[in-house]
Scaffold this active site. Structure first.
Site, PDB file in Angstrom:
ATOM      1  N   HIS A  46       1.056  -1.110   0.003  1.00 61.79           N
ATOM      2  CA  HIS A  46      -0.342   0.243   0.312  1.00 61.79           C
ATOM      3  C   HIS A  46       1.035   1.244  -0.043  1.00 61.79           C
ATOM      4  O   HIS A  46       1.587   1.469   0.774  1.00 61.79           O
ATOM      5  CB  HIS A  46      -1.025   0.018   0.858  1.00 61.79           C
ATOM      6  CG  HIS A  46      -2.099   1.437   1.454  1.00 61.79           C
ATOM      7  ND1 HIS A  46      -3.144   0.918   0.865  1.00 61.79           N
ATOM      8  CD2 HIS A  46      -1.980   2.575   1.839  1.00 61.79           C
ATOM      9  CE1 HIS A  46      -3.752   2.433   0.690  1.00 61.79           C
ATOM     10  NE2 HIS A  46      -2.385   2.868   1.643  1.00 61.79           N
ATOM     11  N   GLY A  92      -7.547  14.218  -9.253  1.00 62.53           N
ATOM     12  CA  GLY A  92      -8.665  12.773 -10.034  1.00 62.53           C
ATOM     13  C   GLY A  92      -8.614  11.980  -9.539  1.00 62.53           C
ATOM     14  O   GLY A  92      -9.385  10.918 -10.175  1.00 62.53           O
ATOM     15  N   HIS A  97      -4.182   4.236  -3.196  1.00 63.78           N
ATOM     16  CA  HIS A  97      -3.197   3.190  -3.563  1.00 63.78           C
ATOM     17  C   HIS A  97      -2.827   3.576  -4.287  1.00 63.78           C
ATOM     18  O   HIS A  97      -3.443   3.331  -6.471  1.00 63.78           O
ATOM     19  CB  HIS A  97      -3.583   1.835  -3.448  1.00 63.78           C
ATOM     20  CG  HIS A  97      -2.998   0.293  -3.443  1.00 63.78           C
ATOM     21  ND1 HIS A  97      -3.648  -0.887  -2.674  1.00 63.78           N
ATOM     22  CD2 HIS A  97      -2.463   0.504  -4.641  1.00 63.78           C
ATOM     23  CE1 HIS A  97      -2.347  -1.350  -2.474  1.00 63.78           C
ATOM     24  NE2 HIS A  97      -1.996  -1.434  -3.854  1.00 63.78           N
ATOM     25  N   HIS A  99      -2.016   3.669  -8.531  1.00 66.27           N
ATOM     26  CA  HIS A  99      -2.098   3.345  -9.588  1.00 66.27           C
ATOM     27  C   HIS A  99      -1.950   3.807 -10.789  1.00 66.27           C
ATOM     28  O   HIS A  99      -1.985   4.608 -10.463  1.00 66.27           O
ATOM     29  CB  HIS A  99      -3.538   2.233  -9.441  1.00 66.27           C
ATOM     30  CG  HIS A  99      -4.497   3.354  -9.634  1.00 66.27           C
ATOM     31  ND1 HIS A  99      -4.551   4.102  -7.688  1.00 66.27           N
ATOM     32  CD2 HIS A  99      -5.074   3.957 -10.790  1.00 66.27           C
ATOM     33  CE1 HIS A  99      -5.957   5.509  -8.094  1.00 66.27           C
ATOM     34  NE2 HIS A  99      -5.742   5.342  -9.856  1.00 66.27           N
TER      35      HIS A  99
HETATM   36  P1  AMP Z   1      -8.523   6.964  -9.496  1.00 64.43           P
HETATM   37  O1  AMP Z   1      -9.960   8.450 -10.586  1.00 64.43           O
HETATM   38  O2  AMP Z   1      -6.808   7.443 -11.162  1.00 64.43           O
HETATM   39  O3  AMP Z   1      -8.381   7.354  -8.971  1.00 64.43           O
HETATM   40  O4  AMP Z   1      -9.032   5.802 -10.688  1.00 64.43           O
HETATM   41  C1  AMP Z   1      -9.197   4.845 -10.042  1.00 64.43           C
HETATM   42  C2  AMP Z   1     -10.227   4.045 -11.357  1.00 64.43           C
HETATM   43  O5  AMP Z   1     -10.594   2.619  -9.802  1.00 64.43           O
HETATM   44  C3  AMP Z   1     -11.152   4.419 -12.265  1.00 64.43           C
HETATM   45  O6  AMP Z   1     -11.299   4.301 -13.147  1.00 64.43           O
HETATM   46  C4  AMP Z   1     -12.613   3.447 -11.317  1.00 64.43           C
HETATM   47  O7  AMP Z   1     -12.600   3.193 -13.345  1.00 64.43           O
HETATM   48  C5  AMP Z   1     -11.601   2.058 -11.359  1.00 64.43           C
HETATM   49  N1  AMP Z   1     -12.254   1.199  -9.922  1.00 64.43           N
HETATM   50  C6  AMP Z   1     -12.297   1.322  -9.220  1.00 64.43           C
HETATM   51  N2  AMP Z   1     -12.924   0.280  -8.684  1.00 64.43           N
HETATM   52  C7  AMP Z   1     -12.555  -0.751  -9.456  1.00 64.43           C
HETATM   53  C8  AMP Z   1     -12.919  -2.556  -8.750  1.00 64.43           C
HETATM   54  N3  AMP Z   1     -13.152  -2.662  -8.037  1.00 64.43           N
HETATM   55  N4  AMP Z   1     -12.156  -2.424 -10.222  1.00 64.43           N
HETATM   56  C9  AMP Z   1     -11.606  -2.427 -11.226  1.00 64.43           C
HETATM   57  N5  AMP Z   1     -11.191  -0.687 -11.359  1.00 64.43           N
HETATM   58  C10 AMP Z   1     -11.872  -0.188  -9.620  1.00 64.43           C
HETATM   59 ZN    ZN Z   2      -4.109  -0.070  -0.228  1.00 71.10          ZN
END
Ligand code: AMP
Ligand code: ZN
Length: 112
Positions: A46, A92, A97, A99
């Site tokens: 994390h 945004g 976490h 990504h």
């Molecule tokens: P961010 O705005 O960069 O934090 O993007 C978060 C991303 O996570 C978004 O594009 C969501 O569609 C995606 N997301 C949220 N929950 C899940 C999930 N359970 N599985 C896959 N993607 C997810």
């Molecule tokens: Zn996490």
């Protein structure tokens, strides 16, 4: 972190469409894809955001960066792809976490 959505995916507590994993990262399909190919790469550990990175994460981040073009190639994105890291509320970021979004394919909108 017990209340972190992506830590729950790492732990296997909630399902994800995982397309790659190793000892450092997991890559899965975004649940709400913004392009034909829309993957999320996360570290197993994390880290809340890019803003929390320290020197101890240097090898991990290099691993993630080098893996991205390999995955893009495996997805057939040989003519190009886009990577996005949203950081913080005003950047945004919704899931805190770290990504990396990997996007590509004919559905990719313009960005300028
Ligand atoms: P961010 O705005 O960069 O934090 O993007 C978060 C991303 O996570 C978004 O594009 C969501 O569609 C995606 N997301 C949220 N929950 C899940 C999930 N359970 N599985 C896959 N993607 C997810
Ligand atoms: Zn996490």
């Amino acid at each position: 972190m017990s209340d972190c959505l992506f830590c729950k995916i790492v732990a296997g507590d909630i399902p994800a469409d995982i397309i790659f994993e190793d000892d450092k990262v997991i890559v899965f399909k975004d649940i709400n894809p913004k392009a034909n190919v829309h993957l999320l790469m996360i570290p197993r550990i994390h880290i809340a955001s890019l803003a929390e990175l320290t020197e101890e994460h240097d090898a991990l981040m290099a691993h993630m960066m080098r893996l991205l073009p390999v995955l893009a190639h495996e997805q057939g994105l040989d003519s190009g792809f886009r990577t996005i890291i949203n950081t913080g509320k005003d950047g945004g970021q919704i899931v805190f976490h770290l990504h990396i979004h990997l996007l590509g394919g004919s559905g990719l909108p313009g960005f300028a």
